[in-house]
Scaffold this active site. Structure first.
Site, PDB file in Angstrom:
ATOM      1  N   ASP A 130       0.817  -1.217   0.000  1.00  0.00           N
ATOM      2  CA  ASP A 130       0.000   0.000   0.000  1.00  0.00           C
ATOM      3  C   ASP A 130       0.850   1.265   0.000  1.00  0.00           C
ATOM      4  O   ASP A 130       0.506   2.271   0.623  1.00  0.00           O
ATOM      5  CB  ASP A 130      -0.970   0.018   1.199  1.00  0.00           C
ATOM      6  CG  ASP A 130      -1.812  -1.237   1.227  1.00  0.00           C
ATOM      7  OD1 ASP A 130      -2.248  -1.660   0.146  1.00  0.00           O
ATOM      8  OD2 ASP A 130      -2.022  -1.794   2.315  1.00  0.00           O
ATOM      9  N   HIS A 146      -4.568  -2.677  -5.469  1.00  0.00           N
ATOM     10  CA  HIS A 146      -3.922  -1.482  -6.013  1.00  0.00           C
ATOM     11  C   HIS A 146      -4.991  -0.458  -6.356  1.00  0.00           C
ATOM     12  O   HIS A 146      -5.956  -0.781  -7.040  1.00  0.00           O
ATOM     13  CB  HIS A 146      -3.140  -1.809  -7.285  1.00  0.00           C
ATOM     14  CG  HIS A 146      -2.020  -2.771  -7.075  1.00  0.00           C
ATOM     15  ND1 HIS A 146      -0.911  -2.461  -6.332  1.00  0.00           N
ATOM     16  CD2 HIS A 146      -1.840  -4.035  -7.502  1.00  0.00           C
ATOM     17  CE1 HIS A 146      -0.100  -3.501  -6.317  1.00  0.00           C
ATOM     18  NE2 HIS A 146      -0.636  -4.470  -7.015  1.00  0.00           N
TER      19      HIS A 146
HETATM   20  P1  GTP Z   1      -0.402  -0.447  -3.516  1.00  0.00           P
HETATM   21  O1  GTP Z   1      -1.032  -1.500  -2.687  1.00  0.00           O
HETATM   22  O2  GTP Z   1       1.015  -0.168  -3.232  1.00  0.00           O
HETATM   23  O3  GTP Z   1      -0.742  -0.521  -4.971  1.00  0.00           O
HETATM   24  O4  GTP Z   1      -0.976   0.864  -3.068  1.00  0.00           O
HETATM   25  P2  GTP Z   1      -2.354   1.305  -3.443  1.00  0.00           P
HETATM   26  O5  GTP Z   1      -2.311   1.956  -4.767  1.00  0.00           O
HETATM   27  O6  GTP Z   1      -3.307   0.190  -3.226  1.00  0.00           O
HETATM   28  O7  GTP Z   1      -2.495   2.330  -2.336  1.00  0.00           O
HETATM   29  P3  GTP Z   1      -3.718   2.491  -1.397  1.00  0.00           P
HETATM   30  O8  GTP Z   1      -4.645   1.389  -1.446  1.00  0.00           O
HETATM   31  O9  GTP Z   1      -3.136   2.881  -0.107  1.00  0.00           O
HETATM   32  O10 GTP Z   1      -4.417   3.700  -2.047  1.00  0.00           O
HETATM   33  C1  GTP Z   1      -3.773   4.878  -2.057  1.00  0.00           C
HETATM   34  C2  GTP Z   1      -4.781   5.964  -2.246  1.00  0.00           C
HETATM   35  O11 GTP Z   1      -4.032   7.136  -2.229  1.00  0.00           O
HETATM   36  C3  GTP Z   1      -5.460   5.858  -3.584  1.00  0.00           C
HETATM   37  O12 GTP Z   1      -6.734   6.427  -3.508  1.00  0.00           O
HETATM   38  C4  GTP Z   1      -4.526   6.684  -4.471  1.00  0.00           C
HETATM   39  O13 GTP Z   1      -5.196   7.272  -5.537  1.00  0.00           O
HETATM   40  C5  GTP Z   1      -4.072   7.736  -3.497  1.00  0.00           C
HETATM   41  N1  GTP Z   1      -2.730   8.240  -3.733  1.00  0.00           N
HETATM   42  C6  GTP Z   1      -1.691   7.673  -4.396  1.00  0.00           C
HETATM   43  N2  GTP Z   1      -0.626   8.498  -4.405  1.00  0.00           N
HETATM   44  C7  GTP Z   1      -1.006   9.591  -3.707  1.00  0.00           C
HETATM   45  C8  GTP Z   1      -0.351  10.794  -3.353  1.00  0.00           C
HETATM   46  O14 GTP Z   1       0.796  11.042  -3.679  1.00  0.00           O
HETATM   47  N3  GTP Z   1      -1.058  11.680  -2.603  1.00  0.00           N
HETATM   48  C9  GTP Z   1      -2.330  11.456  -2.199  1.00  0.00           C
HETATM   49  N4  GTP Z   1      -2.944  12.379  -1.461  1.00  0.00           N
HETATM   50  N5  GTP Z   1      -2.979  10.335  -2.534  1.00  0.00           N
HETATM   51  C10 GTP Z   1      -2.329   9.429  -3.275  1.00  0.00           C
HETATM   52  P1  IMP Z   2      -1.955 -12.985   3.080  1.00  0.00           P
HETATM   53  O1  IMP Z   2      -0.955 -12.669   2.050  1.00  0.00           O
HETATM   54  O2  IMP Z   2      -3.370 -12.718   2.661  1.00  0.00           O
HETATM   55  O3  IMP Z   2      -1.763 -14.356   3.672  1.00  0.00           O
HETATM   56  O4  IMP Z   2      -1.705 -11.987   4.304  1.00  0.00           O
HETATM   57  C1  IMP Z   2      -0.537 -12.062   5.111  1.00  0.00           C
HETATM   58  C2  IMP Z   2      -0.155 -10.667   5.618  1.00  0.00           C
HETATM   59  O5  IMP Z   2       0.229  -9.857   4.521  1.00  0.00           O
HETATM   60  C3  IMP Z   2      -1.302  -9.912   6.306  1.00  0.00           C
HETATM   61  O6  IMP Z   2      -0.736  -9.091   7.312  1.00  0.00           O
HETATM   62  C4  IMP Z   2      -1.865  -9.036   5.188  1.00  0.00           C
HETATM   63  O7  IMP Z   2      -2.503  -7.913   5.691  1.00  0.00           O
HETATM   64  C5  IMP Z   2      -0.582  -8.698   4.448  1.00  0.00           C
HETATM   65  N1  IMP Z   2      -0.782  -8.395   3.006  1.00  0.00           N
HETATM   66  C6  IMP Z   2      -0.875  -9.284   1.995  1.00  0.00           C
HETATM   67  N2  IMP Z   2      -0.998  -8.645   0.823  1.00  0.00           N
HETATM   68  C7  IMP Z   2      -0.971  -7.325   1.101  1.00  0.00           C
HETATM   69  C8  IMP Z   2      -1.034  -6.147   0.280  1.00  0.00           C
HETATM   70  O8  IMP Z   2      -1.127  -6.176  -0.959  1.00  0.00           O
HETATM   71  N3  IMP Z   2      -0.976  -4.962   0.935  1.00  0.00           N
HETATM   72  C9  IMP Z   2      -0.833  -4.902   2.280  1.00  0.00           C
HETATM   73  N4  IMP Z   2      -0.765  -5.959   3.076  1.00  0.00           N
HETATM   74  C10 IMP Z   2      -0.832  -7.173   2.496  1.00  0.00           C
HETATM   75 MG    MG Z   3      -2.649  -1.891  -1.772  1.00  0.00          MG
END
Ligand code: GTP
Ligand code: IMP
Ligand code: MG
EC number: 6.3.4.4
Length: 340
Positions: free
Chosen positions: A13, A43
């Site tokens: 994340d 993502h």
């Molecule tokens: P990964 O699991 O690494 O792919 O991360 P993610 O893309 O799932 O990130 P997450 O689920 O934490 O979501 C991030 C949120 O923050 C999404 O709504 C993105 O659009 C947003 N986001 C990404 N980059 C930025 C940033 O630089 N600034 C802000 N304010 N928001 C961002």
């Molecule tokens: P699992 O991969 O579902 O078995 O989860 C094992 C651990 O990894 C838990 O703590 C989950 O929250 C973490 N985890 C697995 N995939 C992700 C991901 O994409 N983002 C954040 N945490 C993850």
């Molecule tokens: Mg994520």
């Protein structure tokens, strides 16, 4: 010819979704290949005013000329795959997505075992998506492969062969890692980790690209850290402190509230070393430093933000080439021309 791998620097994340969307939209690789564990990932992609939460389809789908591929190392849940085909219909994703016949398949039984297991669900805090049980069956050599699933027949392709052919013919391949360095089965906070290694070398192997073919490893860090699930978190802060700083977060797959902490330089250094990082992408800089929100030029960042970025660069020895200052693709400072 460029082969790039994007990896998460901490506990997932980190904002990989936004970085991948930005990089693939700009660089337009011929193939965007998904590596990593499987549909435990979430993502976030914000594009054309819409928000998508993707678990299997590569986040680079916005580049509509690219072939989208799921490498042999990735676990496939066909229900998740078919739902994402529907959700992304207007991007013609179904017509250009290919699954390696050697991908292992997640079944209902795997999901149930993941959710019911005291150890996985309660102690580790797994996502319940069936990945741990499916990977364990894979190790036991009892799991079903994609080539044995009739509904997947139309989507099968040798991902290793396709990606290597593109590279040999001067094309570009972008490999999307998932999860993050500190969730690696080998290098993470065992046993509070995911069910396989999550570093760049494994992501290359997931897709079937050898280490000598990889040019760039982009390690993504968020300006602060979050973690879902249990396990050590040295720089963790209280939820009250996170709220006061306005950096509280909720998970994409599980909706769980994320634990929040400060940037961890020691973790960053180790993550860059083991991933062999050539670049760092730093996201959510605006959430830590609100005065930088939507800034599109390095010169316009505040002195405090620049100091933070320079410290990351000097401590890790890796250039910070991408700085994300908001969720929109435009909210990105791209220093690759200057720094590489
Ligand atoms: P990964 O699991 O690494 O792919 O991360 P993610 O893309 O799932 O990130 P997450 O689920 O934490 O979501 C991030 C949120 O923050 C999404 O709504 C993105 O659009 C947003 N986001 C990404 N980059 C930025 C940033 O630089 N600034 C802000 N304010 N928001 C961002
Ligand atoms: P699992 O991969 O579902 O078995 O989860 C094992 C651990 O990894 C838990 O703590 C989950 O929250 C973490 N985890 C697995 N995939 C992700 C991901 O994409 N983002 C954040 N945490 C993850
Ligand atoms: Mg994520």
């Amino acid at each position: 010819m460029t082969c790039s791998i994007l990896v998460g620097g901490a506990w997932g994340d980190e904002g990989k979704g936004k970085c991948i969307t930005y990089l693939c939209g700009n660089d337009k690789p011929d193939i965007i290949a998904r590596a990593g564990v499987g549909p435990n990932a979430g993502h976030s992609v914000e594009f054309n005013g819409e928000k998508y939460g993707l678990r299997l389809i590569p986040s680079g789908f916005v580049h509509t000329d690219a072939k989208l591929m799921i490498g042999a190392g990735v676990l496939v849940d066909k229900d998740v795959l078919f739902k994402e085909f529907e959700d992304l219909k207007k991007y013609g994703v179904k017509e250009r997505t290919f699954v390696d016949p050697r991908c292992a398949i997640i079944t209902k039984d795997h999901r149930e075992r993941d959710k019911k297991s005291e150890h996985l669900a309660k102690k580790i805090g797994s996502t319940g998506s069936g990945c741990g049980p499916a990977n364990s069956d894979r190790v036991l050599r009892t799991v079903k492969l994609a080539k044995d699933v009739p509904e997947l027949e139309d989507y099968l392709a040798d991902v290793s062969l396709e990606t290597n052919n593109v590279l040999d013919n001067g094309g570009d391949v972008f490999i999307e890692g998932s999860q993050g360095f500190a969730l690696s089965l080998y290098y993470g906070t065992y046993p509070f980790v995911t069910s396989k290694d999550t570093t760049a070398s494994t992501f290359a192997a997931d897709v079937g690209v050898g280490p000598t073919k990889v040019d760039e490893v982009i390690n993504v860090f968020k300006a602060y850290i979050t973690r879902v699930g249990e396990g050590p978190f040295p720089t963790e802060i209280s939820q009250e402190e996170a709220e006061s700083k306005n950096i509280e977060e909720y998970g994409v797959v599980t909706g769980r509230r994320r634990r929040v902490g400060l940037f961890d330089m020691e973790l960053a250094k180790e993550s860059c070393r083991i991933n062999g990082a050539t670049q760092i992408a730093l996201t959510c800089v605006d959430r830590l430093y609100p005065d930088c929100a939507r800034t599109q030029s390095y010169d316009d960042l505040s002195a405090e933000t620049k100091k933070f970025i320079e410290e990351i660069q000097s401590e890790t020895g890796v250039p910070v080439t991408i700085i994300s200052t908001g969720p929109d693709l435009k909210d990105t400072i791209d220093l690759r021309k200057e720094l590489l």
